[in-house]
Scaffold this active site. Structure first.
Site, PDB file in Angstrom:
ATOM      1  N   LYS A 158       3.483  -0.565  -2.864  1.00 13.99           N
ATOM      2  CA  LYS A 158       2.391  -0.939  -1.786  1.00 13.99           C
ATOM      3  C   LYS A 158       2.840  -0.438  -0.374  1.00 13.99           C
ATOM      4  CE  LYS A 158       0.031  -3.051  -5.086  1.00 13.99           C
ATOM      5  NZ  LYS A 158      -0.965  -2.430  -5.564  1.00 13.99           N
ATOM      6  N   SER A 174      -3.079   2.685  -7.662  1.00 17.33           N
ATOM      7  CA  SER A 174      -3.499   1.984  -6.574  1.00 17.33           C
ATOM      8  C   SER A 174      -2.883   2.582  -5.073  1.00 17.33           C
ATOM      9  CB  SER A 174      -2.618   0.457  -6.851  1.00 17.33           C
ATOM     10  OG  SER A 174      -1.178   0.887  -6.841  1.00 17.33           O
TER      11      SER A 174
END
Length: 254
Positions: free
Chosen positions: A139, A68
């Site tokens: 993230k 990701s």
């Protein structure tokens, strides 16, 4: 005179008593020998305890489990997470790469795990040798409390407080987002997204959940500062300068 009998009798006499001083010296030597025999194991336990304490409070290796965040972070990379980055009044900034506990924001179901397995996995994760807990995420911070984050402008760029963000870190071929959104980040929360937008489950995927996809600042574990492994990937992280042009949020931040 029976000389042989006398000699035999003298030879059979008991060994002279070593005395308390000689006995205590022998005991000390034996104790030292026993201590040396067990010292490697003791040192190993102490070193392990020190590393675990360091990992719990200062800096923790974190194994990247998914794609990701490519190409910034790749599967199998070990990053060093600075747990002191936000401990003394500082808070995450736009552009920071952070590790956080998604319980209550990205994860709304109870995670069950065998206690023994959980303990072993936790120890391995603390050393960067095992996958992190399923509730841990890595993230990039796009918006902080008070920011208005929207997607997308006419050129397909994400805007923060009306300023388009140039995202050179995006995975090649990815668009900033295939999902349109317009959100004002609540105070004390963060809007986070992965660098590989086509493969990232991030704030966009939780818009309909409690919190609207935002992550509480107090759930942030720390800031990813350094890739430590593999050696060929060694690098430090810097905040992208494109975030420096973003104006302060209106309202409380204005």
């Amino acid at each position: 005179m029976d000389t042989d009998a006398q000699l035999t009798e003298r030879d059979a006499s008991p060994t002279p008593d070593q005395g308390p001083e000689q006995g205590s010296r022998s005991a000390r030597l034996l104790a030292r020998a026993a201590g040396l025999r067990h010292r490697p194991a003791t040192l190993l336990v102490l070193c392990l305890a020190f590393v675990l304490l360091l990992s719990a409070w200062v800096a923790q290796p974190f194994l990247i489990p998914s794609s990701s965040m490519e190409n910034t972070l790749r599967i199998g990379d070990r990053v060093l997470v600075n747990k002191l980055a936000y401990r003394f009044g500082s808070e995450p900034e736009r552009g920071d790469v952070v590790v956080f506990d998604g319980t209550g924001s990205f994860v709304h179901r109870e995670q069950r795990e065998n206690p023994v397995t959980g303990l072993l996995r936790g120890a391995g994760a603390a050393l960067g040798l095992a996958r992190p807990a399923e509730t841990d995420y890595v993230k990039r911070v796009i918006g902080i409390g008070g920011d208005r984050v929207t997607c997308c402008d006419k050129r397909g760029r994400i805007e923060v407080n009306g300023e388009p963000v140039s995202e050179a870190y995006l995975h090649p071929g990815d668009t900033p987002s295939s999902v349109d959104f317009d959100i004002v980040v609540p105070e004390g929360k963060l809007w986070v997204m992965g660098d590989h937008r086509a493969r990232s489950s991030d704030s966009r995927d939780h818009l309909g959940d409690p919190g609207g996809g935002t992550v509480p600042v107090d759930r942030v574990v720390g800031r990813a500062d350094l890739i430590t492994w593999p050696v060929s990937r060694w690098r430090t992280f810097e905040r992208p300068r494109s975030f420096d042009r973003i104006p302060a949020a209106a309202g409380p931040h204005g």
